[in-house]
Structure formats: structure tokens, C-alpha cells
Design a protein around this motif. Structure first.
Motif, short mmCIF file in Angstrom:
data_model
loop_
_atom_site.label_atom_id
_atom_site.label_comp_id
_atom_site.label_asym_id
_atom_site.label_seq_id
_atom_site.Cartn_x
_atom_site.Cartn_y
_atom_site.Cartn_z
N SER A 139 1.16 -1.02 -0.04
CA SER A 139 -0.18 -0.34 0.59
C SER A 139 0.96 1.57 0.01
N SER A 180 0.84 5.25 0.22
CA SER A 180 0.41 6.82 0.17
C SER A 180 0.66 7.37 0.41
N THR A 181 0.26 8.79 -0.90
CA THR A 181 1.00 9.68 -1.25
C THR A 181 0.70 11.07 -0.32
N SER A 241 -8.24 -3.47 0.86
CA SER A 241 -8.83 -2.75 -0.45
C SER A 241 -9.32 -1.76 -0.42
N ALA A 255 -8.69 0.98 1.77
CA ALA A 255 -8.08 1.71 1.19
C ALA A 255 -9.39 2.68 0.08
N ASP A 256 -10.78 1.96 0.39
CA ASP A 256 -12.11 2.76 -0.20
C ASP A 256 -11.85 3.75 0.46
N ASN A 306 -9.13 6.52 0.72
CA ASN A 306 -9.99 7.39 -0.96
C ASN A 306 -10.48 8.48 -0.80
N GLY A 353 -7.68 10.06 -4.18
CA GLY A 353 -6.01 9.41 -4.41
C GLY A 353 -4.80 9.26 -3.90
N GLN A 370 -3.30 3.57 -2.86
CA GLN A 370 -3.54 2.84 -3.33
C GLN A 370 -2.45 1.43 -3.70
N ILE A 407 -1.25 -1.73 -3.97
CA ILE A 407 -0.97 -2.50 -5.39
C ILE A 407 -0.78 -4.58 -4.98
#
Lengths: 244, 319
Positions: free
Chosen positions: B258, B260-261, B281, B284-285, B288, B293, B296, B298
Motif C-alpha cells: 500500500s 500513501s502520497t 482494498s 483503501a477505498d 480514498n 487519490g 494505492q 498493489i
């Protein structure tokens, strides 16, 4: 728990948890079965620095120091007793005893690590907070990643404002009003204490300031009743289950 | 891509290893075991590798990367001395009287990549003042915990063979050399282990007291990439205990990264939960929705895929 509004955060344990009791030495690190109100406060301050620097950190510290903080442990906890290798600071002055070896020597220490099944809940009273403070607190609770020893990861999965808390929250021993047989485990947890004012208190509890915190005053201890019952134990582990 | 934090949750399959042991009683070497409650609510005793051990493995990889890439190291760290900059007399002597703790910490970060990324507690007299300055690590490991249904520990019998005088025991001649024939019992564990790692990239090169970056952006980027590379190598080559005869078979690694920005920490889930990727996931939803955004996730299904994703992250990283 009724009579005020609460912000309740749900955390899912990700790894083993450990938080030494305040009475434990570095050689005999018995763990608590739940994070403490003080640890929650420090986690919020850490999140504050991450969100908005010192301004946010101090605002969150003010909330942590003035609002009630309650914890509801996960359904089950299994404490593993173990020995680990540690680096221990030499008791002798400076580097004089072994200048070629440095101040830290290799040693072993007793440690306990706690596996949780279920969700940890953390609740803060928010009835008298301004909306912007409530929003900041919510954001900070989403930013908390661990309580206690580093690597004791928790993942926030929900943060919400509720009028009433469910049963099963730890209760200060002097406030216990329900069935005491449901709160069979007693542990001493630490809380943020009092200073001359909140700025003074923040400064005293700051690891990087010169002001010293006094145990029992700026960081105080309180006996809590936990809703855990010991189910099974051996020399190697203790298994607890929540009763409510 | 500017990464603020990165999380790794996965199941790593390790066979016939002895990476982490608790101690020995007589000639029995005891592997590290922890008690957990499984998804079926039963209690299990499973083999585990402590987060301390994992971090030690990662730190050693980082040390070799730092030497190879000529990243800055303090004197003790050049020898991989665990005392790090605390045992560096030149560093301590470089300060005048009344130097502030924040100045000491800034210089420690400038001097040494290991002290910056792995953390240190500076406890010695500097500039005539006794110090206690903490630097938190930028990388955090949770325990590597075996899944109860697929993790087993066996013992095998090992003899240090002495061709002459097999009737005699371990203490030969004076009893101190331990030159006689000896028998040992050693553990060998195999299974699928839940791994969890958190990387706070935003803290690389940042002074914990002033909250300011003390390194130029290009140096911070070099260190961030070195940190990611060292974590990748930790799973490719876990250099723990007993590898002279029990180098682990690394059969697979599946899970998710995961990224994070924003300030929102990258989410983590425990792979002891059989639906951990789905959980990651879903979390993360949620995150977000709060900050579009920001996170993410992966997924990866093999060690090779994990290496590819990590390599891509290293290439795309910006500060």
C-alpha cells in the motif's frame, strides 16, 4: 456509557502488541492488555505532528488532556512470555569502562507480547468540543498506526460520533458500578495528569524539552478494571477472553 | 511519485529455517514460539520471527547498500557497530559547549544514513552536557507469525562427530575445550508466515525536533531508495540465524503493497486473516473517500512480482 457524545474509533490489530507497565523494569517487561489513555494521547499528538505540525499537535494534546479517554479491548488476548536479546546501556559512567565497545552492551530481557483477536475501540468524549476540534480529532484517529511499542500496529477501520458506547469498556476501579465479576482483571494504566497549565504540561511531557515530568503528577496512574477473564495459562502464555 | 509512507502485508513461505531462536536448554535449541487465536477461535502455538530480528536483517542489507553507494556513515556504522553514532568520538567532539539537542540531531542525520533510517538513542556527553536524544526509526517491522494451519516445527538430531574415543562426552582433557563428541537437537520450521512492514518515507532526513529537512532533496531521495531496496532484500535474503546449514527455502510471497502520497498512513492488515488483501482494498477505498487519490493498493502473487513492484516504486520515487 451515556450522558455525553463520544467519538469512537475502531482499530483492527495487525501485529503483536506490547506496552510495558509503568512499574516494569527494562529487564522484566510485563505488558498491559490494553493501550492506556496516556498512550492514546501521545499517539494523537504524533498524528497531529503528521497532519499539521505543532499547532495541530498541541490542539490534540489539549483534547487528550481534558476529554475522557476510554478503551474497549478486543474479544480475546493471548499474552506470550518470552526472552529477547536487547542492547542495554552500561550503568558505568560514559564510555570509560569499555571505550572500544561503546555505551550499549548485549543482554537479554523478559518481554511479553499480546496477540489480539477482534477489534480495539478507543472513545473520547466530544460533547463540549467545537466542530473544528471534532473534525481534527476524527482526522487524527484515522492517522494513528500503532499504540505502545513500535511495530504494535493497529489499522483504523471506522471513526464515528455516537451518543452511547457499548458495554465492555475498561472502567476506572473507583467508578465501577456494574457487576464486578464481569471486570475480573485489574491493571494500572497511566493518564495525562496536570501541570500549571496545558502549555506547561505539554512541555513537560515532550521528550525533547528540558522540563521534567513528575510521575504521579504530570503523568498519573489509575487502577482500571478490564472486562477480561483468564481462560487458560501456562508458564509460556496467558489467554484472556472479554466477558462483555 | 512522491511516497509519504508504504505498507507491506503478505504471506511469505519459508521452509526448513531456524531464523529466530529463544535460547538453549542443555543441548536443545529452542525456537521462538508465540500463542495466537486462529480464525476458528482456537488457541495455537506457532513459530514466529520477531520484528527485532527482521529489522536487524534489513539494517544489515542497508549497511551493505550504503557502503556500495558511498552513502554517508558514521565511524561505528562503518563497522556495523550497534552503538552507532553514540560511540563516535569524532562526532561528539565536533560540538562546542551549549550545542542544542536539535543541532546534535541534525548533524547525526547528516553524518549517517543508518542513524537516520534505523533510529538511535544518543546517550552520552556532548558539548559538556549529558544528552538523551531519541531518533525514531523510519522503518517498522511487526512480528513474522506463522499461520496455524500451515506452519510446523520439527527437530532434527545433529552430532558433532569425534572419530576417536566416542565413549567420552563433551568435556575432554580439562573439561573446558568441549572437544569430545556432542549431540544436539535443532529446530527446523516450515510454513506460511504473516509479514507486516511500515515505511515512513516522509521522515527520511527530517529532524524530529525542528520538523525540518536537514538534507538536500537529492540526498533524501537516495536514502529513500536505499531504504526500499534494503526492505526488498530482507525478503529475498533473510539473513537470520543458522544460515550456515539452514539457509531458508523461500518458496513464495503473496500479499499487497500500500502506498500513501498524503499524511494518511498507508494501510496495513494482518495476513493471519485469510481475506487480508480484500480487507486492505476495502480500507483503501474508505481512506480514498476521505482523501481522494491518497492511497494505492498493489497486490502481488509471488516473490518475483513483489520484487518487480518494489523495483518500479524505487524507479518512480520522487521527493
Amino acid at each position: 456509557m451515556t450522558g455525553t457524545r463520544w467519538m469512537e474509533a475502531l482499530y483492527r490489530p495487525v501485529s503483536l502488541f506490547s506496552l510495558r507497565t509503568a512499574q516494569a523494569t527494562s529487564s522484566g517487561g510485563k505488558t498491559l492488555l490494553v493501550p492506556t489513555p496516556y498512550a492514546v494521547g501521545m499517539a494523537l499528538v504524533d498524528a497531529g505532528y503528521r497532519i499539521g505540525g505543532e499547532t495541530a499537535a498541541k490542539a490534540l494534546f489539549r483534547m487528550a488532556a481534558t476529554q475522557r479517554i476510554l478503551l474497549r479491548p478486543p474479544e480475546e488476548a493471548v499474552v506470550t512470555n518470552t526472552f529477547v536479546k536487547i542492547l542495554k546501556e552500561s550503568r558505568k559512567d560514559g564510555l570509560s569502562d569499555a571505550p572500544d565497545k561503546g555505551p550499549y552492551g548485549s543482554s537479554i530481557a523478559f518481554r511479553e507480547f499480546c496477540f489480539f483477536r477482534g477489534e480495539l475501540r478507543v472513545a473520547l468524549s466530544v460533547g463540549d468540543l467545537a466542530p473544528k476540534d471534532v473534525a481534527l480529532l476524527e482526522d487524527a484517529l484515522w492517522h494513528v498506526q500503532y499504540f505502545g511499542k513500535r511495530g504494535s500496529f493497529f489499522q483504523p477501520v471506522d471513526v464515528r460520533v455516537v451518543e452511547e458506547l457499548p458495554e465492555g469498556y475498561c472502567v476506572p476501579a473507583d467508578e465501577l458500578s456494574g457487576d464486578p465479576s464481569l471486570f475480573m482483571t485489574v491493571q494500572v494504566l497511566d493518564e495525562i495528569g496536570e501541570g500549571k497549565n496545558l502549555d506547561d504540561l505539554f512541555d513537560r511531557l515532550n521528550s525533547y524539552s528540558k522540563s521534567r515530568a513528575q510521575l504521579g503528577k504530570h503523568r498519573r496512574f489509575r487502577e482500571y478494571r478490564l472486562p477480561y477473564r483468564l481462560v487458560q495459562s501456562s508458564h509460556h502464555y496467558s489467554w484472556y477472553r472479554r466477558l462483555v | 511519485m512522491r511516497g509519504s509512507s508504504i505498507g507491506i502485508s503478505g504471506l511469505v513461505t519459508l521452509d526448513l529455517h531456524s531464523l529466530n531462536n529463544e535460547g538453549a536448554e542443555g543441548n536443545y535449541l529452542q525456537t521462538r514460539l508465540v500463542q495466537i487465536v486462529g480464525e476458528d477461535q482456537q488457541l495455537y502455538t506457532v513459530n514466529a520471527v520477531s520484528g527485532d530480528m527482521m529489522k536487524h536483517i534489513q539494517a544489515e542489507h542497508l549497511y551493505h547498500i550504503a557502503l556500495e553507494q558511498e552513502l554517508s556513515l558514521c565511524g561505528p556504522c562503518k563497522r556495523f557497530d550497534a552503538n552507532r553514532i553514540v560511540a563516535d568520538d569524532d562526532f561528539a567532539a565536533s560540538f562546542g559547549a551549549k550545542a542544542l539537542d536539535s543541532e546534535v540531531l541534525s548533524r547525526a542525520l547528516e553524518w549517517c544514513v543508518l542513524d537516520d533510517l534505523e533510529g538511535i538513542l544518543i546517550t552520552r556527553e556532548i558539548g559538556g552536557t549529558k544528552r538523551s536524544i531519541g531518533r525514531k526509526s523510519a522503518v517498522e517491522f511487526g512480528w513474522l507469525v506463522g499461520k496455524p494451519d500451515t506452519t510446523r516445527t520439527d527437530e532434527y538430531f545433529h552430532v558433532k562427530y569425534a572419530p576417536e574415543g566416542r565413549g567420552k562426552g563433551s568435556g575432554e582433557r580439562t573439561g573446558a575445550e568441549n572437544t569430545g563428541q556432542n549431540i544436539f537437537h535443532r529446530p527446523a520450521s516450515s510454513g506460511r508466515y504473516a509479514a507486516v512492514v511500515n515505511l515512513d518515507l516522509f521522515r527520511v532526513g527530517r529532524n524530529d525536533i525542528t520538523l525540518e529537512y536537514v538534507l538536500p532533496p537529492e540526498e533524501r531521495l537516495k536514502r529513500q531508495k536505499a531504504l526500499l531496496e534494503s526492505v526488498l532484500y530482507t525478503f529475498l535474503k533473510p539473513s537470520g540465524a543458522h544460515r550456515n546449514t539452514q539457509n531458508p527455502h523461500i518458496v513464495g510471497f503473496e500479499g499487497c503493497l500500500s502506498v500513501s502520497t498524503t499524511t494518511q498512513p498507508a494501510p496495513l492488515t494482518s495476513a493471519l486473516n485469510s481475506r487480508f488483501i480484500e480487507e486492505m482494498s476495502r480500507i483503501a477505498d474508505v481512506l480514498n473517500k476521505r482523501r481522494p487519490g491518497s492511497v494505492q493498493v498493489i497486490p502481488f502473487g509471488s516473490l518475483g512480482e513483489f520484487a518487480e513492484h518494489m523495483s518500479e516504486l524505487i524507479d518512480r520515487l520522487e521527493v
